[in-house]
Design an enzyme around this catalytic site. Structure first.
Site, PDB file in Angstrom:
ATOM      1  N   HIS A  28      -6.357 -17.077 -10.026  1.00 22.86           N
ATOM      2  CA  HIS A  28      -5.945 -16.073  -9.045  1.00 22.86           C
ATOM      3  C   HIS A  28      -4.759 -16.623  -8.275  1.00 22.86           C
ATOM      4  CE1 HIS A  28      -6.216 -13.115  -5.818  1.00 22.86           C
ATOM      5  NE2 HIS A  28      -6.925 -12.400  -6.674  1.00 22.86           N
ATOM      6  N   ASP A  75     -13.074 -10.180 -11.718  1.00 20.12           N
ATOM      7  CA  ASP A  75     -13.073  -9.409 -12.970  1.00 20.12           C
ATOM      8  C   ASP A  75     -13.884 -10.050 -14.079  1.00 20.12           C
ATOM      9  OD1 ASP A  75     -11.545  -7.281 -12.103  1.00 20.12           O
ATOM     10  OD2 ASP A  75      -9.734  -8.475 -12.256  1.00 20.12           O
TER      11      ASP A  75
END
Ligand code: CMC
Length: 428
Positions: A305, A363
């Site tokens: 991320h 996710d």
């Protein structure tokens, strides 16, 4: 004395004011740098640049912290519901019981879409990706609701915000129904926001459909987790589009377009495709080898991320939700879940991932959960858009209501051709 940062360029020094927020790193305010020093700053991907001031969401990526309006995401996901989070994001405070029931009532009364909109859908091919349909139909809301498109009128802004939050699940469910050739299902106002969405997705006219409250609660929690994430790519897109004075429906459509990309909202779809491609636990080492090979360009989808350099706090809640949903649906042996858990275990102990601070993001487990709930892969990013709409709207409103906000206009470092003269076509 207020703190400044001194920038030295050649023999000249420039004092730039520094500003501190409630939390997080201080910022060097370089707004006047160009005027004083005739230089731009260069920061592709906004790695070190705060693009705005905001009071909505706070993330500490190193500590794995996410808070909406100061409240930790874990507490909101555990104790609240999605519409409460919507109220919090839009108005800055948790609602009282009376405010909550009034807000729920108002959102619920805006869930239907203009009947002409149903016909708008039939212009799309049945096999169109539902995200393509979302970009088109949400953008088209400006044509159906021009009476709430004047951004200078606070009442119209409020109605547009309400309409977007309320109608997005209806439009998303219609995109789904259209893609599978089933009739649209009208919203049912006696259902809560998320149960209503499930009903619009899965009910058919020929039989009763009962929403499973455990699945509805799990999806509601997924919506809470995705509701806002400060200045991510799609939110920055919404702000940039809105900075020109564009109407809110066009801005949210721009956000949906940005969210579609695999490095952003499309990652849960990509993560699930990756788990299916790996297939079985014994194939994981070979796959991890490919990820580490720079020439291969394979990434571990659902990992890493830009901001979190620690375990994504949303991923922890998502993992728990995933197990709850599989248990409720009696799915005991999901091979994708086996691959996911083993992949997570290996990645968290492998030097390559540790060194680069690559942890599972939200996710990684959301794809498995949504698939178990019955959503096709093509709907995953649509669900993300349903949840994120309130965040986009809150950020757009904050920008529009800030008297100091300006049209967003980044500068560039030009490296193209220097001036040259036009050559007639016959002489080239
Ligand atoms: N798998 C393997 N290596 C990775 C990954 C990954 N998923 N992500 C980053 N790296 C490596 C990258 O190769 C680089 O290595 P090196 O230093 O040796 O060149 C290093 O880590 C830094 O990568 P980066 O691309 O500079 O990092 P970034 O902050 O620009 O990228 C990211 C963030 C999310 C785009 C990236 O981690 C990624 O592509 N992840 C997979 C896609 C994904 O899951 N996206 C969902 C994000 S969460 C949902 C949301 O909030 O929208």
């Amino acid at each position: 004395m207020s703190k400044t940062a001194t920038i030295t360029i050649g023999n000249n020094t420039y004092d730039m004011p520094m500003r501190g927020g409630t939390e997080g790193p201080e910022v060097v305010d370089i707004a006047k740098l160009y005027g004083q020093a005739n230089v731009f700053t260069y920061d592709p991907g906004f790695m070190s640049t705060a693009s705005c001031e905001s009071k909505i969401t706070y993330i500490d990526g190193d500590a794995g912290i996410l808070r909406y309006r100061g409240y930790p995401i874990e507490q909101l996901a555990e104790h609240g519901d999605f519409l409460e989070t919507c109220y919090l994001l839009l108005y800055g405070e948790l609602p009282t019981a009376a405010q909550k029931s009034d807000f729920d009532y108002r959102v619920t009364r805006h869930t239907m879409v203009h009947e002409q909109m149903s016909r708008f859908f039939s212009g799309f091919r049945r096999d169109a990706h539902p995200m393509a349909v979302m970009v088109g139909t949400v953008g088209a809301m400006a044509a159906f609701y021009p009476d709430s498109a004047d951004i200078t009128d606070p009442h119209q802004r409020m109605i547009a915000s309400m309409r977007l939050v309320a109608k997005i699940p209806t439009i998303a469910a219609m995109a789904y129904k259209y893609s599978i050739g089933q009739p649209f299902v009208f919203p049912k106002n006696d259902l809560d926001y998320t149960s209503n969405f499930l009903h619009m997705c899965y009910a058919v006219p020929c039989e009763d459909y009962k929403v499973n409250p455990i699945i509805a609660r799990a999806l509601d929690r997924i919506f809470i987790l995705h509701a806002d994430h400060e200045q991510n790519a799609s939110t920055s897109t919404v702000r940039l589009a809105g900075s020109s004075g564009a109407n809110p429906f066009a801005c949210i459509a721009a956000g949906i377009a940005c969210l579609w990309g695999p490095a952003h909202g499309g990652a849960n779809e990509a993560a699930l495709a990756m788990l299916a491609e790996i297939g079985t636990v014994d194939k994981i080492p070979e796959f991890v080898q490919r990820v580490k090979d720079k020439k291969d360009h394979t990434r571990l989808m659902g990992f890493g991320h830009r901001v979190y350099k620690n375990y994504d706090p949303r991923a922890k809640i998502m993992q728990k939700t995933c197990h709850e949903v599989l248990r409720e649906l009696g799915i005991k042996d999901d091979p994708l879940l086996d691959v996911a858990m083993e992949l997570e275990r290996i990645a968290l102990s492998d030097e390559y991932f540790i060194e680069r601070k690559l942890y599972p993001n939200v996710d990684f487990y959301s794809g498995i959960t949504l698939k178990a709930m019955g959503f096709p892969v093509s709907m995953f990013t649509v669900l993300f858009a349903v949840a994120r709409t309130v965040g986009w709207v809150a950020q757009w409103k904050e920008m529009i209501e800030d008297p100091s906000s300006k049209i967003g206009r980044p500068r560039q470092l030009y490296t193209g051709a220097a001036k040259r003269d036009y050559t007639p076509i016959g002489k080239r």
